[in-house]
Design an enzyme around this catalytic site. Structure first.
Site, PDB file in Angstrom:
ATOM      1  N   GLY A 147       3.009   2.107   5.322  1.00  0.00           N
ATOM      2  CA  GLY A 147       4.237   1.387   5.684  1.00  0.00           C
ATOM      3  C   GLY A 147       4.991   2.051   6.820  1.00  0.00           C
ATOM      4  CB  CYS A 152       3.094   0.243  -6.933  1.00  0.00           C
ATOM      5  SG  CYS A 152       3.244  -1.408  -7.618  1.00  0.00           S
ATOM      6  N   GLY A 192       0.839  -1.193   0.000  1.00  0.00           N
ATOM      7  CA  GLY A 192       0.000   0.000   0.000  1.00  0.00           C
ATOM      8  C   GLY A 192       0.870   1.238   0.000  1.00  0.00           C
ATOM      9  CB  SER A 193       0.051   4.696   0.873  1.00  0.00           C
ATOM     10  OG  SER A 193      -0.458   4.435   2.178  1.00  0.00           O
ATOM     11  CD  GLU A 212       6.812  -5.700  -2.528  1.00  0.00           C
ATOM     12  OE1 GLU A 212       7.201  -4.694  -3.150  1.00  0.00           O
ATOM     13  OE2 GLU A 212       7.358  -6.809  -2.614  1.00  0.00           O
TER      14      GLU A 212
HETATM   15  P1  NAD Z   1      -3.395   2.304   1.447  1.00  0.00           P
HETATM   16  O1  NAD Z   1      -2.081   2.482   2.091  1.00  0.00           O
HETATM   17  O2  NAD Z   1      -4.429   3.352   1.646  1.00  0.00           O
HETATM   18  O3  NAD Z   1      -4.064   0.920   1.958  1.00  0.00           O
HETATM   19  C1  NAD Z   1      -3.429  -0.315   1.739  1.00  0.00           C
HETATM   20  C2  NAD Z   1      -3.896  -1.311   2.787  1.00  0.00           C
HETATM   21  O4  NAD Z   1      -3.346  -0.953   4.061  1.00  0.00           O
HETATM   22  C3  NAD Z   1      -5.410  -1.360   2.988  1.00  0.00           C
HETATM   23  O5  NAD Z   1      -5.781  -2.701   3.185  1.00  0.00           O
HETATM   24  C4  NAD Z   1      -5.612  -0.538   4.252  1.00  0.00           C
HETATM   25  O6  NAD Z   1      -6.784  -0.864   4.961  1.00  0.00           O
HETATM   26  C5  NAD Z   1      -4.373  -0.890   5.048  1.00  0.00           C
HETATM   27  N1  NAD Z   1      -3.907   0.102   6.022  1.00  0.00           N
HETATM   28  C6  NAD Z   1      -3.871   1.446   5.868  1.00  0.00           C
HETATM   29  N2  NAD Z   1      -3.267   2.008   6.946  1.00  0.00           N
HETATM   30  C7  NAD Z   1      -2.910   0.994   7.774  1.00  0.00           C
HETATM   31  C8  NAD Z   1      -2.257   0.934   9.028  1.00  0.00           C
HETATM   32  N3  NAD Z   1      -1.831   2.034   9.657  1.00  0.00           N
HETATM   33  N4  NAD Z   1      -2.028  -0.273   9.595  1.00  0.00           N
HETATM   34  C9  NAD Z   1      -2.421  -1.402   8.963  1.00  0.00           C
HETATM   35  N5  NAD Z   1      -3.070  -1.411   7.770  1.00  0.00           N
HETATM   36  C10 NAD Z   1      -3.307  -0.224   7.186  1.00  0.00           C
HETATM   37  O7  NAD Z   1      -3.107   2.080  -0.126  1.00  0.00           O
HETATM   38  P2  NAD Z   1      -4.140   2.000  -1.335  1.00  0.00           P
HETATM   39  O8  NAD Z   1      -4.699   3.345  -1.610  1.00  0.00           O
HETATM   40  O9  NAD Z   1      -5.070   0.852  -1.158  1.00  0.00           O
HETATM   41  O10 NAD Z   1      -3.150   1.582  -2.549  1.00  0.00           O
HETATM   42  C11 NAD Z   1      -2.397   2.491  -3.281  1.00  0.00           C
HETATM   43  C12 NAD Z   1      -0.969   2.541  -2.767  1.00  0.00           C
HETATM   44  O11 NAD Z   1      -0.397   1.240  -2.739  1.00  0.00           O
HETATM   45  C13 NAD Z   1      -0.056   3.341  -3.689  1.00  0.00           C
HETATM   46  O12 NAD Z   1       0.822   4.101  -2.885  1.00  0.00           O
HETATM   47  C14 NAD Z   1       0.702   2.284  -4.466  1.00  0.00           C
HETATM   48  O13 NAD Z   1       1.941   2.708  -4.966  1.00  0.00           O
HETATM   49  C15 NAD Z   1       0.855   1.224  -3.415  1.00  0.00           C
HETATM   50  N6  NAD Z   1       1.094  -0.098  -3.991  1.00  0.00           N
HETATM   51  C16 NAD Z   1       2.351  -0.619  -3.914  1.00  0.00           C
HETATM   52  C17 NAD Z   1       2.610  -1.843  -4.498  1.00  0.00           C
HETATM   53  C18 NAD Z   1       3.990  -2.425  -4.484  1.00  0.00           C
HETATM   54  O14 NAD Z   1       4.121  -3.607  -4.762  1.00  0.00           O
HETATM   55  N7  NAD Z   1       5.021  -1.664  -4.156  1.00  0.00           N
HETATM   56  C19 NAD Z   1       1.583  -2.553  -5.140  1.00  0.00           C
HETATM   57  C20 NAD Z   1       0.303  -2.002  -5.160  1.00  0.00           C
HETATM   58  C21 NAD Z   1       0.069  -0.769  -4.585  1.00  0.00           C
END
Ligand code: NAD
Length: 508
Positions: free
Chosen positions: A246, A297, A241-242, A263
């Site tokens: 992370g 991503c 995720g974002s 990731e």
């Molecule tokens: P997001 O960070 O908003 O959410 C991702 C996941 O994390 C969700 O399931 C969310 O509920 C959970 N989450 C959020 N905050 C959390 C916390 N504090 N503790 C535990 N879990 C938490 O991301 P998004 O909007 O769903 O996806 C887009 C982002 O993901 C972009 O930044 C993109 O670059 C990244 N991404 C990276 C990869 C990679 O492989 N590097 C792949 C896909 C997406």
């Protein structure tokens, strides 16, 4: 301008229901969270979420199942993944439909995401017979030293909306053959595709006689993710995720000495050199930047073009962007579907305003595409010309937005490419072997993925996938990424009749 035609939400709901029925999903109806489609921006179903007690029970069940699963020989664990892969093949179209419905991907990209699940399942089945260690020369006579790899425990998978099924499968299939069990907290934006994948894995488990607790799904938001993050029974948290997410997950898991595989966000660049084959460069750049409506991503966000070629490339690039069909992702011919919600559209328009204030010029795109409804967010992919990096260019804007910068020397281009906090994917378009080798060398790109004459997005599962710096440093998928899902033991065996201490120490 006339509004683009969208399907009726009622029809999309019926389509989702039919896919879920064919897969055998019983939708847990309720009002804790909503399955919503970005195609129209409207709700499909209200769902019952997993509260704290259910999340706790999920981890307990996965932990209990681990105590059995870890002793099953790895090639037999592979049989579960093989059956799962067969079921995914049978339901390829249904799963792709659910991805289009919930993530808004166009048809070929949604089919491609399901193909990725099949590919990684095949890979994991083969891997189940190759979880090898190494034998190391011992300094002591009559001794043998070796490494053995063992299952790690419960793997908590937290996934993002934009690859709602494949990212889970990268982790799940490899972790299962490694002998781990799983608790999955998918994005709250994509619950239906998670229910479908969970159901297919449960069916495979029933058929091959695997313990039921090997996989548990937790439907919820950030709090459910945090529960996995803080639970000491979750040996590895694999979070996609974002970077913002992370930054919270990494230190929390580290504080309890758990492991993470992160990731996170990217801000990827491609360098176009004077020798680049522009006929090859152009489609690669357009797909990488506008494909998946810029919501990858690995999406290309910075194009660093040599000053000698920028005037021949830019008119072709802007013309290609102007022609991109934006609209209903189910419709034949559409290449750019919706953004996941109106929020990233607002972020994109904010980024465009900021970069314009910094002296950038929007060459094409950036306008909202009229649909007759405020809840759906369709946008024309944008190209912006800007000299040098400004604050907004160094940020990840998760939308179809391509900044074009220019350079004079390769060293300058590489410095620009690396001058961002993220380090996921990078490309160079060149026919000059020296330039290609420099880009791939230690003084070249600082990213995890470094490509030559290939766009930044669309990685194959056979390689290790991931990035450096604020992208988190994790590696998933192929190569030796399976090591992340196992623990290593170093074994020393003395098969002589003598006591021999290391470093020639004499004692007694
Ligand atoms: P997001 O960070 O908003 O959410 C991702 C996941 O994390 C969700 O399931 C969310 O509920 C959970 N989450 C959020 N905050 C959390 C916390 N504090 N503790 C535990 N879990 C938490 O991301 P998004 O909007 O769903 O996806 C887009 C982002 O993901 C972009 O930044 C993109 O670059 C990244 N991404 C990276 C990869 C990679 O492989 N590097 C792949 C896909 C997406």
């Amino acid at each position: 301008m006339t509004a683009i035609a969208l399907p009726a939400t009622e029809d999309l709901r019926a389509r989702a229901r039919a896919c879920l029925d064919r897969i055998g999903v019983e939708v847990p109806e309720g009002d804790d969270l909503y399955a919503r489609t970005p195609v129209t921006g409207e709700d499909l179903f209200g769902l019952k979420g997993s509260g704290a007690a259910e999340a706790e029970a999920a981890v307990a069940a996965a932990h209990e199942a681990f105590l059995t699963w870890r002793s099953i020989p790895a090639p037999r664990r592979g049989e579960l993944v093989r059956r799962f892969g067969e079921l995914v093949r049978e339901h390829h179209g249904d799963l792709a439909d659910l991805i289009t419905l919930e993530a808004g991907k166009i048809r070929s990209e949604a089919y491609g995401e399901v193909q990725e699940i099949i590919d990684i399942a095949d890979y994991a089945v083969g891997l189940s017979r190759q979880l090898y260690g190494r034998v190391i020369a011992s300094e002591r006579a009559g001794h043998r030293m070796a490494e053995t790899w063992h299952p790690l425990g419960v793997v908590g998978i937290i996934s993002a909306f934009n690859f709602p099924a494949a990212v889970w499968a990268w982790n799940a299939t490899v972790a299962l053959v490694c002998g781990d069990t799983l608790v999955w907290k998918p994005s709250e934006l994509t619950p239906l595709i998670s229910l479908a994948c969970d159901r297919l894995l449960a069916r495979a488990a029933e058929e091959v006689g695997a313990p039921a607790g090997i996989h548990r799904l937790v439907l919820g938001g950030r709090e459910s993710g945090e529960q996995l993050v803080d639970d000491p029974r979750v040996a590895l948290v694999s979070a996609t995720g974002s970077t913002r997410m992370g930054r919270s997950v990494g230190p929390r898991v580290a504080a309890r000495f758990g492991r993470t595989l992160l990731e996170l966000g990217g801000n990827n660049a491609a360098i176009v050199t004077p020798s680049a084959d522009l006929d090859l460069t152009l489609p690669s750049v357009v797909f990488a930047s506008a494909g998946t409506a810029g919501q990858r991503c690995t999406a290309l966000r910075r194009l660093i073009v040599h000053r000698d070629v920028v005037d021949s490339l830019l008119p072709r690039l802007t013309a290609a962007f102007e022609r991109l069909p934006v609209g209903d992702p189910f419709a034949e011919g559409t290449l750019v579907g919706p953004l996941i919600s109106p929020a990233p559209l607002a972020s994109m328009q904010d980024a465009l305003a900021r970069v314009t204030a910094d002296g950038g010029k929007v060459l094409v795109g950036g306008e909202r595409v009229e649909t007759g409804t405020a809840s759906a967010a369709y946008v024309r992919p944008a190209v912006v010309r800007i000299e040098g990096h400004t604050e907004v260019v160094r940020e990840e804007t998760f939308a179809p937005l391509l900044y074009v910068l220019t350079y004079d020397t390769l060293e300058e281009a590489i410095a620009l490419q690396n001058d961002v906090p993220q380090g996921l994917s990078s490309s160079i378009f060149t026919r000059d072997q020296r330039e290609a080798e420099v880009f791939m060398s230690a003084v070249g790109s600082d990213c995890g993925m470094v490509n030559v004459n290939v766009g930044t997005s669309g990685a194959e599962i056979g390689g290790a996938f991931g990035g450096e710096k604020e992208t988190g440093g994790g590696r998933a998928c192929g190569s030796d990424a399976w090591h992340a899902y196992m623990r290593r033991t170093t074994n020393v065996v003395n098969y002589s009749a003598e006591v021999a201490l290391a470093q020639n120490i004499n004692f007694l």
